[in-house]
Design a protein around this motif. Structure first.
Motif, PDB file in Angstrom:
ATOM      1  N   GLU A  45       0.828  -1.200   0.000  1.00  0.00           N
ATOM      2  CA  GLU A  45       0.000   0.000   0.000  1.00  0.00           C
ATOM      3  C   GLU A  45       0.863   1.250   0.000  1.00  0.00           C
ATOM      4  N   ALA A  60      -1.413   8.635   2.528  1.00  0.00           N
ATOM      5  CA  ALA A  60      -2.498   7.706   2.814  1.00  0.00           C
ATOM      6  C   ALA A  60      -3.205   8.173   4.086  1.00  0.00           C
ATOM      7  N   ASP A  61      -4.484   7.923   4.150  1.00  0.00           N
ATOM      8  CA  ASP A  61      -5.252   8.341   5.322  1.00  0.00           C
ATOM      9  C   ASP A  61      -4.683   7.765   6.611  1.00  0.00           C
ATOM     10  N   SER A  62      -4.131   6.584   6.514  1.00  0.00           N
ATOM     11  CA  SER A  62      -3.629   5.901   7.712  1.00  0.00           C
ATOM     12  C   SER A  62      -2.430   6.600   8.341  1.00  0.00           C
ATOM     13  N   VAL A  63      -1.714   7.421   7.579  1.00  0.00           N
ATOM     14  CA  VAL A  63      -0.528   8.099   8.120  1.00  0.00           C
ATOM     15  C   VAL A  63      -0.657   9.610   8.083  1.00  0.00           C
ATOM     16  N   LYS A  64      -1.733  10.114   7.518  1.00  0.00           N
ATOM     17  CA  LYS A  64      -1.904  11.556   7.378  1.00  0.00           C
ATOM     18  C   LYS A  64      -1.884  12.213   8.753  1.00  0.00           C
ATOM     19  N   LYS A  86       2.391   3.404  15.360  1.00  0.00           N
ATOM     20  CA  LYS A  86       1.451   2.438  15.904  1.00  0.00           C
ATOM     21  C   LYS A  86       1.883   1.031  15.499  1.00  0.00           C
ATOM     22  N   GLU A  88       0.292  -1.098  13.978  1.00  0.00           N
ATOM     23  CA  GLU A  88      -0.176  -1.374  12.621  1.00  0.00           C
ATOM     24  C   GLU A  88       0.690  -0.725  11.545  1.00  0.00           C
ATOM     25  N   ASP A  89       1.660   0.074  11.929  1.00  0.00           N
ATOM     26  CA  ASP A  89       2.627   0.615  10.977  1.00  0.00           C
ATOM     27  C   ASP A  89       3.744  -0.391  10.677  1.00  0.00           C
TER      28      ASP A  89
END
Length: 121
Positions: A45, A60-64, A86, A88-89
């Motif tokens: 991703e 990406a929204d997950s890291v913004k 996190k 999940e990173d």
């Protein structure tokens, strides 16, 4: 273009890392650059991308809000500062050089070997 990513490691949740990607070979400046990641059992991703001048970025929204991509064309380097990490990173992070700033990996022609980021809870 040859790309080498480094800077990964083991960090506790809430910590930070700065990933770097060194480019060599053909002219570096015209290439948009990006960071991708792939966690075990998951698809690759996009994390962040930056255009040739560095004035346009994508996250990406997950890291913004937690990450910043930057580049130094004179040094042929791209960096990814990641804060408030996190679990999940956790993934292997790859730098890539391509034709346009895009979220899909197919737009990138050159890839580095990856650097492991592990975030413990």
């Amino acid at each position: 273009v040859q790309l080498q990513a480094f800077g990964g490691g083991l960090v506790q949740a809430g910590g930070f890392l700065r990933l770097s990607c060194a480019a060599s070979g053909r002219t570096f400046v015209p290439y948009p650059m990006a960071w991708f990641r792939q966690a075990p059992g998951k698809a690759r991703e996009i994390v962040a991308a930056i255009n040739c001048s560095g004035r346009k970025t994508y996250y990406a929204d997950s890291v913004k809000g937690r990450s910043t991509i930057s580049r130094d064309n004179a040094k042929k380097m791209v960096h990814l500062q990641m804060n408030s990490l996190k679990p999940e990173d956790t993934a292997v992070y790859y730098c890539a050089a391509g034709r346009v700033v895009a979220a899909n990996g197919g737009s990138y022609d050159y890839w580095g070997q990856g650097t492991q980021v592990t975030v413990s809870s």
